[in-house]
Scaffold this active site. Structure first.
Site, mmCIF file in Angstrom:
data_model
loop_
_atom_site.group_PDB
_atom_site.id
_atom_site.type_symbol
_atom_site.label_atom_id
_atom_site.label_comp_id
_atom_site.label_asym_id
_atom_site.label_seq_id
_atom_site.Cartn_x
_atom_site.Cartn_y
_atom_site.Cartn_z
ATOM 1 N N ARG A 89 -25.864 -51.370 -26.212
ATOM 2 C CA ARG A 89 -26.359 -51.040 -27.548
ATOM 3 C C ARG A 89 -25.367 -50.158 -28.277
ATOM 4 N NH1 ARG A 89 -28.893 -45.941 -28.217
ATOM 5 N NH2 ARG A 89 -30.209 -46.805 -29.841
ATOM 6 N N LEU A 90 -25.487 -50.187 -29.594
ATOM 7 C CA LEU A 90 -24.811 -49.228 -30.460
ATOM 8 C C LEU A 90 -25.879 -48.569 -31.311
ATOM 9 C CD1 LEU A 90 -21.658 -51.148 -31.800
ATOM 10 C CD2 LEU A 90 -21.704 -49.339 -30.085
ATOM 11 N N ASP A 91 -25.787 -47.270 -31.497
ATOM 12 C CA ASP A 91 -26.732 -46.582 -32.362
ATOM 13 C C ASP A 91 -26.692 -47.188 -33.754
ATOM 14 O OD1 ASP A 91 -27.378 -44.850 -30.318
ATOM 15 O OD2 ASP A 91 -25.951 -43.306 -30.965
ATOM 16 N N ARG A 92 -27.802 -47.093 -34.443
ATOM 17 C CA ARG A 92 -27.894 -47.689 -35.774
ATOM 18 C C ARG A 92 -26.748 -47.283 -36.715
ATOM 19 N NH1 ARG A 92 -33.350 -47.788 -39.528
ATOM 20 N NH2 ARG A 92 -32.499 -49.071 -41.192
ATOM 21 N N HIS A 150 -26.126 -40.772 -27.281
ATOM 22 C CA HIS A 150 -25.415 -39.929 -28.245
ATOM 23 C C HIS A 150 -24.320 -39.091 -27.577
ATOM 24 C CE1 HIS A 150 -29.110 -39.971 -31.184
ATOM 25 N NE2 HIS A 150 -28.541 -41.155 -31.034
#
Length: 257
Positions: free
Chosen positions: A52-55, A162
């Site tokens: 995933r990548l943060d929004r 994060h």
């Protein structure tokens, strides 16, 4: 349409725009644009997420085209066989490279992790950084008459939530545009004076062995227009020419979390 940076019969990788969710989430029921659904419609087949990548983060997002390949890629990520390189613009002068070895407690979401245990021990977390460029601009933000910024390359050795944002904040060089762990005055200053309000964190490269063929792959995602605009204003054009140029025709809401 999203920029497809690699595709074969087993995997597909796209350049995820900042502000896009990877998939539908009950945490944001009003959002209508998602990477997975867009890619599925674009290539005409189902896709499987493997990381995933943060929004608010842009860059390389790799997906599998079958459940078997998804399992193989997920295992590679879990075993740290896939190397990631990010670029970031941070507050202050970073004049040399280094390593942040700082264990972090799990960061829980107030809604999604409502029932999760909050007393877990901090997890080992390691990130490496490299100094690429620095600039000082005559902009009074806070108590100083000038503002300093640096362009850095970041390589996470572990994959905590994060992690890069928290590690750079820990060494007093928060990433510009980070509203959770960053410097809010610097975020506002960069947005007002340079017209760039996005999180300045971009997943530039993924280095991996193809899960089926074993071929060594380097997947590269270039910078978007807001990022490139800030590079130009800071006099950093040409520092990483292989990452320059790309525009996203579709827009999505920005969310710096």
């Amino acid at each position: 349409m999203l920029e497809i940076i690699y595709q074969d019969e087993h995997i597909v990788a796209v350049n995820k725009p900042a502000g896009w969710l990877v998939h539908r989430s009950w945490l944001d029921r009003n959002e209508t644009v998602f990477v997975m659904q867009t890619v599925r419609d674009q290539i005409g087949q189902h896709v499987y997420t493997v990381h995933r990548l943060d929004r608010p983060t842009s860059g390389v997002l790799l997906m599998a085209l079958s459940s078997d390949v998804a399992r193989m890629l997920s295992l590679q990520f879990e075993q740290h066989q896939i190397q990631k390189t990010y670029h970031a613009v941070v507050r202050g002068y970073v004049l040399e490279g280094g390593t942040v070895d700082y264990a972090m407690a799990e960061e829980l979401d107030k809604i999604a992790d409502k029932f999760a245990k909050s007393d877990k021990a901090p997890q080992p977390s390691v990130s490496h950084y490299e100094a690429l460029a620095q600039v000082e601009v005559p902009l009074a933000i806070g108590r100083y008459e000038t503002a300093r910024y640096s362009l850095v390359a970041l390589k996470p050795e572990t994959g905590r939530k994060h992690q890069l944002r928290r590690h750079m904040a820990h060494i007093r060089h928060p990433i510009i545009g980070d509203s959770t762990h960053g410097d809010l005055r610097q975020n506002r200053g960069v947005a007002q004076h340079f017209g760039c309000s996005r999180l300045m964190l971009h997943a530039s490269h993924l280095h991996l062995n193809h899960p089926v063929t074993g071929e060594a792959l380097t997947l590269t995602a270039r910078w978007d227009e807001p990022w490139q605009g800030l590079m130009s204003q800071f006099g950093w054009s040409g520092i990483a020419p292989h990452l320059e140029r790309v525009e996203f025709p579709l827009t999505a809401s920005q969310d710096n979390e």
